[in-house]
Design a protein around this motif. Structure first.
Motif, PDB file in Angstrom:
ATOM      1  N   LYS A 161       8.194  -4.793   3.300  1.00 37.91           N
ATOM      2  CA  LYS A 161       7.785  -3.565   2.607  1.00 37.91           C
ATOM      3  C   LYS A 161       7.125  -2.594   3.572  1.00 37.91           C
ATOM      4  O   LYS A 161       6.190  -2.967   4.280  1.00 37.91           O
ATOM      5  CB  LYS A 161       6.741  -3.902   1.537  1.00 37.91           C
ATOM      6  CG  LYS A 161       7.290  -4.434   0.254  1.00 37.91           C
ATOM      7  CD  LYS A 161       6.157  -4.531  -0.765  1.00 37.91           C
ATOM      8  CE  LYS A 161       6.533  -5.452  -1.901  1.00 37.91           C
ATOM      9  NZ  LYS A 161       5.366  -5.875  -2.673  1.00 37.91           N
ATOM     10  N   PRO A 162       7.581  -1.332   3.578  1.00 43.91           N
ATOM     11  CA  PRO A 162       6.918  -0.369   4.442  1.00 43.91           C
ATOM     12  C   PRO A 162       5.500  -0.050   3.941  1.00 43.91           C
ATOM     13  O   PRO A 162       5.204  -0.185   2.752  1.00 43.91           O
ATOM     14  CB  PRO A 162       7.813   0.877   4.360  1.00 43.91           C
ATOM     15  CG  PRO A 162       8.667   0.691   3.161  1.00 43.91           C
ATOM     16  CD  PRO A 162       8.695  -0.758   2.821  1.00 43.91           C
ATOM     17  N   ARG A 163       4.635   0.321   4.835  1.00 43.34           N
ATOM     18  CA  ARG A 163       3.255   0.721   4.506  1.00 43.34           C
ATOM     19  C   ARG A 163       2.755   1.552   5.669  1.00 43.34           C
ATOM     20  O   ARG A 163       3.275   1.408   6.786  1.00 43.34           O
ATOM     21  CB  ARG A 163       2.374  -0.516   4.316  1.00 43.34           C
ATOM     22  CG  ARG A 163       2.345  -1.411   5.560  1.00 43.34           C
ATOM     23  CD  ARG A 163       2.244  -2.873   5.223  1.00 43.34           C
ATOM     24  NE  ARG A 163       0.890  -3.315   5.031  1.00 43.34           N
ATOM     25  CZ  ARG A 163       0.144  -3.974   5.932  1.00 43.34           C
ATOM     26  NH1 ARG A 163       0.623  -4.261   7.144  1.00 43.34           N
ATOM     27  NH2 ARG A 163      -1.060  -4.364   5.645  1.00 43.34           N
ATOM     28  N   LYS A 205      -0.420  12.849   9.363  1.00 39.15           N
ATOM     29  CA  LYS A 205       0.413  11.977  10.208  1.00 39.15           C
ATOM     30  C   LYS A 205       0.361  10.586   9.593  1.00 39.15           C
ATOM     31  O   LYS A 205      -0.730  10.041   9.401  1.00 39.15           O
ATOM     32  CB  LYS A 205      -0.155  11.874  11.633  1.00 39.15           C
ATOM     33  CG  LYS A 205      -0.428  13.206  12.296  1.00 39.15           C
ATOM     34  CD  LYS A 205       0.807  13.694  12.984  1.00 39.15           C
ATOM     35  CE  LYS A 205       0.549  15.049  13.633  1.00 39.15           C
ATOM     36  NZ  LYS A 205       1.788  15.764  13.933  1.00 39.15           N
ATOM     37  N   THR A 206       1.516  10.032   9.301  1.00 38.60           N
ATOM     38  CA  THR A 206       1.505   8.650   8.832  1.00 38.60           C
ATOM     39  C   THR A 206       1.920   7.743   9.986  1.00 38.60           C
ATOM     40  O   THR A 206       2.642   8.155  10.891  1.00 38.60           O
ATOM     41  CB  THR A 206       2.459   8.439   7.639  1.00 38.60           C
ATOM     42  OG1 THR A 206       3.769   8.797   8.046  1.00 38.60           O
ATOM     43  CG2 THR A 206       2.031   9.280   6.455  1.00 38.60           C
ATOM     44  N   GLN A 207       1.434   6.533   9.917  1.00 38.93           N
ATOM     45  CA  GLN A 207       1.617   5.605  11.027  1.00 38.93           C
ATOM     46  C   GLN A 207       2.029   4.257  10.437  1.00 38.93           C
ATOM     47  O   GLN A 207       1.220   3.587   9.803  1.00 38.93           O
ATOM     48  CB  GLN A 207       0.261   5.489  11.740  1.00 38.93           C
ATOM     49  CG  GLN A 207       0.242   4.613  12.932  1.00 38.93           C
ATOM     50  CD  GLN A 207      -1.104   4.731  13.626  1.00 38.93           C
ATOM     51  OE1 GLN A 207      -2.137   4.421  13.032  1.00 38.93           O
ATOM     52  NE2 GLN A 207      -1.104   5.168  14.859  1.00 38.93           N
ATOM     53  N   GLY A 208       3.297   3.917  10.585  1.00 41.81           N
ATOM     54  CA  GLY A 208       3.801   2.674  10.003  1.00 41.81           C
ATOM     55  C   GLY A 208       3.063   1.453  10.539  1.00 41.81           C
ATOM     56  O   GLY A 208       2.767   1.376  11.727  1.00 41.81           O
ATOM     57  N   VAL A 209       2.740   0.535   9.654  1.00 39.58           N
ATOM     58  CA  VAL A 209       2.082  -0.716  10.064  1.00 39.58           C
ATOM     59  C   VAL A 209       2.970  -1.873   9.615  1.00 39.58           C
ATOM     60  O   VAL A 209       3.163  -2.075   8.415  1.00 39.58           O
ATOM     61  CB  VAL A 209       0.682  -0.855   9.432  1.00 39.58           C
ATOM     62  CG1 VAL A 209       0.014  -2.146   9.885  1.00 39.58           C
ATOM     63  CG2 VAL A 209      -0.185   0.347   9.770  1.00 39.58           C
ATOM     64  N   PRO A 210       3.558  -2.621  10.566  1.00 43.34           N
ATOM     65  CA  PRO A 210       4.450  -3.721  10.175  1.00 43.34           C
ATOM     66  C   PRO A 210       3.694  -4.767   9.362  1.00 43.34           C
ATOM     67  O   PRO A 210       2.492  -4.960   9.550  1.00 43.34           O
ATOM     68  CB  PRO A 210       4.914  -4.317  11.507  1.00 43.34           C
ATOM     69  CG  PRO A 210       4.300  -3.515  12.596  1.00 43.34           C
ATOM     70  CD  PRO A 210       3.350  -2.531  12.010  1.00 43.34           C
ATOM     71  N   GLU A 255       0.796  -1.227   0.000  1.00 48.54           N
ATOM     72  CA  GLU A 255       0.000   0.000   0.000  1.00 48.54           C
ATOM     73  C   GLU A 255       0.827   1.274   0.000  1.00 48.54           C
ATOM     74  O   GLU A 255       0.278   2.377   0.098  1.00 48.54           O
ATOM     75  CB  GLU A 255      -0.928   0.025   1.225  1.00 48.54           C
ATOM     76  CG  GLU A 255      -1.909  -1.143   1.326  1.00 48.54           C
ATOM     77  CD  GLU A 255      -1.463  -2.236   2.280  1.00 48.54           C
ATOM     78  OE1 GLU A 255      -0.242  -2.382   2.512  1.00 48.54           O
ATOM     79  OE2 GLU A 255      -2.323  -2.950   2.817  1.00 48.54           O
ATOM     80  N   LEU A 256       2.160   1.164  -0.107  1.00 48.30           N
ATOM     81  CA  LEU A 256       2.984   2.360   0.075  1.00 48.30           C
ATOM     82  C   LEU A 256       2.774   3.400  -1.038  1.00 48.30           C
ATOM     83  O   LEU A 256       2.630   4.589  -0.764  1.00 48.30           O
ATOM     84  CB  LEU A 256       4.469   1.979   0.151  1.00 48.30           C
ATOM     85  CG  LEU A 256       5.404   3.152   0.468  1.00 48.30           C
ATOM     86  CD1 LEU A 256       5.092   3.751   1.829  1.00 48.30           C
ATOM     87  CD2 LEU A 256       6.867   2.710   0.404  1.00 48.30           C
TER      88      LEU A 256
END
Ligand SMILES: *[C@@H]1O[C@H](CO)[C@@H](O)[C@H](O)[C@H]1NC(C)=O
Ligand SMILES: *[C@@H]1O[C@H](CO)[C@@H](O)[C@H](O)[C@H]1NC(C)=O
Ligand SMILES: [Zn+2]
Length: 439
Positions: A101-103, A87-92, A68-69
């Motif tokens: 992959k970051p998202r 504000k983005t909030q990383g979801v492992p 989804e990045l």
């Protein structure tokens, strides 16, 4: 206007959503016979509308769950270009995807210094949050436009333009409509919308694990911002109706461990396939047998609970007694709760597996989710059989939860996913009404 597409995460000098859509992304469309008024191209109809072009832009970016990045970056750039603080909030990634992959989830609100001319030292606590998800199911299907033959002959062709492709309904229709709802209301002084009363929340992972919403629900960001909630407007396809509730869900994986042998001498082994079959037959019928003999819960509102034996795997070859078998079954619950159903399912399996040879793994489930849909005039209501992220967001007593969006769930995960221009534009009006009434 030209835009370097790969630089979308960087500062973008254009301030209208239209300006964010590069011309070279437009599709060539075959125009059926009589066409629409003034021989406009279908594409031009989309380009002329901020809502429709925003929707097109995010649908053109593939965002199958866990990837989804790229779409996240695009949504962030659009919101920032409209003076939202993001504000983005990383979801492992869930472990079993083996992916790093970051998202991220996206939480955004109108920048108080730009919309109200006041500097705040903390994040506003909105009264209404609009939320939907930016991931889709596979496979990616490119965005396309068409005019159904019947519509081409009718008078109101513009509304009948069909927009197809993955995510056009589930759930990028809601992402686009929710963003446009805020942009329109903020731009219209008559609505007297206080910019600090509203926020947007777009999450990842809804179609698989619900991990995006659960991450938000457990986060400091949520703690800091949820003090004044009056309502949350969840976006999923409800055919433009207000959902008064949705069914619950329970999922179980059954595993059988047998013993391999030559198929000519099956008594020397134990077939895992034969072990698992009676349990599958028993569960397959569990929605149709009366509750008083161990059937799944029913209710006036949702009817019967239903069963889907969705995945079966077992054995290695036709001439080998199967050593291992497993099956995954999903129950859509018309009543009861996850614990009750777990007990019912376990009993049904043990009746045909008295020696408890089968292993049962239940995933976290929930009973039917009741929503506020009956208390708003002017909307048709509906109940839906699918699950949502709603139970993954813990809200305080008294916070209203609405579920509303354009398009039908019946096409949402199919290869014919699509909705009309009219569906999207109606939902924009619907969201404005819902939001203003919620405040
Ligand atoms: C964003 O804020 C700036 C500075 O306050 C203003 O000049 C601009 O018009 C705003 N843009 C939009 C799209 O609201
Ligand atoms: C993840 O890695 C494990 C071990 O390497 C493997 O067994 C499994 O199939 C992988 N899963 C996926 C979804 O690729
Ligand atoms: Zn959805």
């Amino acid at each position: 206007m030209k835009l370097l597409w790969c630089a979308v995460g960087a500062i973008i000098p254009f301030l209208s959503v239209n300006a964010l859509i590069p011309e070279n992304k437009q599709q060539s469309i075959q125009q059926p016979g009589s066409g629409i008024a003034g021989h406009e191209k279908l594409d031009d109809v989309i380009s002329a509308s901020p809502l429709l072009s925003l929707h097109r832009a995010i649908c053109e970016v593939e965002s199958i769950s866990h990837n989804e990045l790229a779409v996240g970056k695009l949504v962030v750039s659009i919101l920032e270009a409209h003076n939202f603080t993001v504000k983005t909030q990383g979801v492992p990634q869930p472990e079993e995807t083996n992916s790093t992959k970051p998202r991220y989830n996206i939480y955004a609100y109108p920048d108080p210094s730009k919309y109200s001319g006041i500097e705040l030292d903390s994040i506003p606590s909105p009264k209404v949050v609009l939320s939907s998800h930016i991931d889709t199911v596979p496979p990616h299907i490119p965005y396309s436009l068409s005019l159904p033959a019947a519509a081409a002959r009718s008078a109101k062709t513009r509304e009948d333009i069909l927009i197809s492709g993955r995510g056009t309904v589930d759930d990028k229709a809601c992402v686009a409509v929710q963003i446009q709802t805020l942009l329109d209301l903020l731009a219209d002084p008559e609505t007297k919308l206080d910019p600090s009363d509203v926020a947007l929340l777009f999450v990842v992972g809804e179609e698989t694990h619900g991990d995006g919403m659960r991450r938000f629900s457990a986060s400091d960001l949520y703690e800091q911002t949820n003090a004044n909630y009056k309502a949350i407007l969840f976006g999923e396809p409800t055919e433009g109706k207000l959902a008064t509730g949705h069914k619950g869900i329970s999922m179980v994986k059954i595993k059988a461990h047998g013993k391999a042998a030559h198929s000519g001498y099956p008594w020397l082994g134990r077939s895992a396939n034969s072990m698992i079959l009676p349990a599958l037959v028993a569960l397959d019928g569990l929605g149709d047998i009366p509750e008083d003999v161990g059937g799944l819960p029913r209710s006036g509102k949702y009817g019967k609970s239903t069963v889907n034996v969705g995945l079966m795997q077992g054995g290695v070859a036709g001439n080998v007694v199967a050593e291992y078998a497993e099956a995954s079954i999903t129950f859509r619950l018309a009543g009861g709760d996850a614990d009750e159903v777990k007990e019912l399912v376990t009993e049904a399996v043990r009746r045909v597996d008295p020696d408890r040879l089968l292993e049962l793994d239940f995933a976290q489930g929930y009973g039917p989710v009741e929503l506020d849909g009956d208390d708003v005039d002017g909307f048709d209501t509906i109940t839906v059989n699918y699950g949502t992220d709603i139970p993954n967001l813990k809200v305080a007593e008294g916070v209203k939860r609405y579920l509303y969006g354009p398009g039908s769930i019946l096409v949402a995960h199919g290869e014919n996913e699509g909705l009309t221009v009219g569906d999207l534009e109606e939902a924009l009006d619907g969201y404005k009404t819902l939001l203003l009434r919620s405040l």
